[in-house]
Design an enzyme around this catalytic site. Structure first.
Site, short mmCIF file in Angstrom:
data_model
loop_
_atom_site.label_atom_id
_atom_site.label_comp_id
_atom_site.label_asym_id
_atom_site.label_seq_id
_atom_site.Cartn_x
_atom_site.Cartn_y
_atom_site.Cartn_z
N HIS A 49 116.45 13.46 24.15
CA HIS A 49 117.08 14.06 22.96
C HIS A 49 118.25 13.24 22.44
O HIS A 49 118.77 13.52 21.36
CB HIS A 49 117.57 15.48 23.26
CG HIS A 49 116.47 16.45 23.55
ND1 HIS A 49 115.50 16.77 22.62
CD2 HIS A 49 116.16 17.17 24.65
CE1 HIS A 49 114.65 17.64 23.14
NE2 HIS A 49 115.02 17.90 24.37
N ASP A 103 107.27 15.59 27.80
CA ASP A 103 108.16 16.73 27.96
C ASP A 103 107.72 17.82 26.98
O ASP A 103 107.14 17.53 25.93
CB ASP A 103 109.60 16.28 27.68
CG ASP A 103 110.63 17.36 27.96
OD1 ASP A 103 111.20 17.36 29.08
OD2 ASP A 103 110.88 18.21 27.08
N HIS A 147 109.51 19.48 25.00
CA HIS A 147 110.27 19.39 23.75
C HIS A 147 110.03 18.06 23.06
O HIS A 147 109.83 17.03 23.71
CB HIS A 147 111.76 19.54 24.03
CG HIS A 147 112.13 20.82 24.72
ND1 HIS A 147 112.30 20.90 26.08
CD2 HIS A 147 112.35 22.06 24.23
CE1 HIS A 147 112.62 22.15 26.41
NE2 HIS A 147 112.65 22.88 25.31
C1 SP5 Z 1 115.39 17.48 28.39
C2 SP5 Z 1 115.08 18.87 27.90
O1 SP5 Z 1 114.07 19.45 28.30
N1 SP5 Z 1 115.97 19.44 27.08
C3 SP5 Z 1 115.71 20.75 26.57
C4 SP5 Z 1 116.91 21.38 25.96
C5 SP5 Z 1 116.60 22.78 25.54
N2 SP5 Z 1 117.78 23.54 25.31
C6 SP5 Z 1 117.59 24.75 24.59
C7 SP5 Z 1 117.50 25.90 25.51
C8 SP5 Z 1 117.14 27.12 24.77
C9 SP5 Z 1 117.09 28.24 25.77
N3 SP5 Z 1 116.43 29.38 25.27
C10 SP5 Z 1 116.43 30.39 26.29
C11 SP5 Z 1 115.38 31.40 26.07
C12 SP5 Z 1 115.26 32.19 27.34
N4 SP5 Z 1 114.20 33.13 27.23
ZN ZN Z 2 112.19 19.50 27.59
#
Ligand code: SP5
Ligand code: ZN
Length: 351
Positions: free
Chosen positions: A168, A204, A206
């Protein structure tokens, strides 16, 4: 020959403690225990040769990141503590320099305090900085570059247990638990050392917005990513299929956004598309951004992959015949992270 596994303990001191999810503090999903669990499983499995990373300087980092970002991450903690910040809490920016902040594209002044500057380099509230963050991020880059060195020295594959992850992070941007873009730094290094082309395969959950941004106008690094449709999932603003690159990079960015509940079979179909695209381009090395947040039990993601499919993905990626620099990105269901990593690597090793 055992597979080289490059790992460092520097990550242990990078414990962000909390991230803000919908404005509420929750325990960081991206925790030291993740890498501890992967290391435990690989040490318990046979066929892995653990090695510490070699120390590299900042030149490989500033080949893809602005020196300002490096300076900020290096000094913001000590600056903030000197200015009275409570040394037990992580730094999370207060003020974000969004594009809408000013009518000019460039912001016209620089805040005196590095902490106040953070929000012009960060895009979320989930990427805290603590005392050990910079050293851990530097070590993760060293881990990645050392894994690349083993592959350049002819290992068919090497695994870099990078933590923090990297995909990211952009040229002058951190976020998404990432500070320096380990995979991008490796791809840049490969072309700097004379490879005509490099390919990054990002599996990944994301979208790797940072990797895409870094190579957006570049014809020498192909980026292919299978990820959750940003219409419903983080990082929300990038990762659509119509983002294909610009300038010299036209056609060199392949995004395959996917629906929720994605099955093993649907995932493998997407993998085959990415591998076909990679094989249609010259090159001998694939940099893999490897996340296990595609796993069905992941607490923050919504695909439905199972452990056996990781072996099959590894097998198919290795069947390209390209050598693999495999770098750890996300994956948050800790109890099965180790098993999933062993499955992927064994698949890639053909055993
Ligand atoms: C490297 C990597 O995988 N980074 C991902 C970052 C994601 N961060 C956002 C997290 C959003 C969390 N949402 C929580 C929902 C729980 N049900
Ligand atoms: Zn991720």
């Amino acid at each position: 020959m055992p597979t080289p596994v490059i790992a460092s303990d520097a990550h242990l001191a990078h414990d962000g403690l909390i991230e803000l999810v919908h404005g509420s503090p929750v325990a960081c999903y991206e925790s030291p225990a993740r890498a501890v669990e992967i290391e435990r499983a690989l040490r318990a499995a046979d066929g892995y040769a653990f090695e510490p990373p070699d120390e590299h300087g900042t030149a490989a980092i500033t080949a893809v990141h602005d020196t300002d970002l490096v300076d900020l991450l290096e000094h913001v903690w000590t600056d903030a503590v000197a200015a009275g910040h409570d040394g037990r809490r992580p730094l999370i920016p207060d003020t974000f320099a969004t594009e809408a902040f000013t009518t000019r594209h460039e912001l016209s002044g620089t805040p005196l305090s590095r902490f106040d500057r953070l929000g012009s380099y960060c895009f979320d509230t989930a990427t805290p900085i603590v005392e050990g963050t910079y050293a851990a991020a530097r070590a993760a880059v060293d881990v990645a570059l050392t894994a690349a060195r083993r592959v350049l020295d002819s290992a068919p594959l090497a695994y870099g247990l990078c933590r923090p992850p990297g995909h990211h992070a952009g040229t002058r941007l951190f976020g998404g638990y990432c500070y320096f873009n380990n995979a991008a730094i490796v791809a840049q290094r490969l072309v700097s050392l004379g490879a005509s082309r490099a390919a990054i395969l990002d599996v990944d959950f994301h979208h790797g917005n940072g990797t895409q941004q870094i190579f957006w106008r570049r014809g020498d690094v192909f980026y292919a990513s299978i990820h959750a449709d940003p219409a419903r999932q983080y990082p929300f603003f990038l990762g659509h299929s119509n983002e294909t690159g610009e300038g010299d990079g036209v056609g060199e960015n392949l995004n395959l956004p996917q629906p929720a509940d994605l099955s093993d079979d649907a995932y493998l179909a997407a993998i085959d598309r990415t591998l076909e695209a990679i094989l249609s381009r010259p090159g001998s090395i694939i940099v893999v951004s490897l996340g296990f947040d595609t796993y069905g039990l992941d607490p923050i993601c919504d695909f439905a992959l199972t452990t056996p499919v990781y072996a099959e993905i590894g097998r198919r990626v290795a069947a390209t015949g390209r050598r693999l620099v495999i770098l750890q990105e996300g994956g948050y269901y800790r109890p099965h992270l180790g098993n999933n990593a062993v499955a992927w690597l064994r698949g890639a090793e053909g055993r």
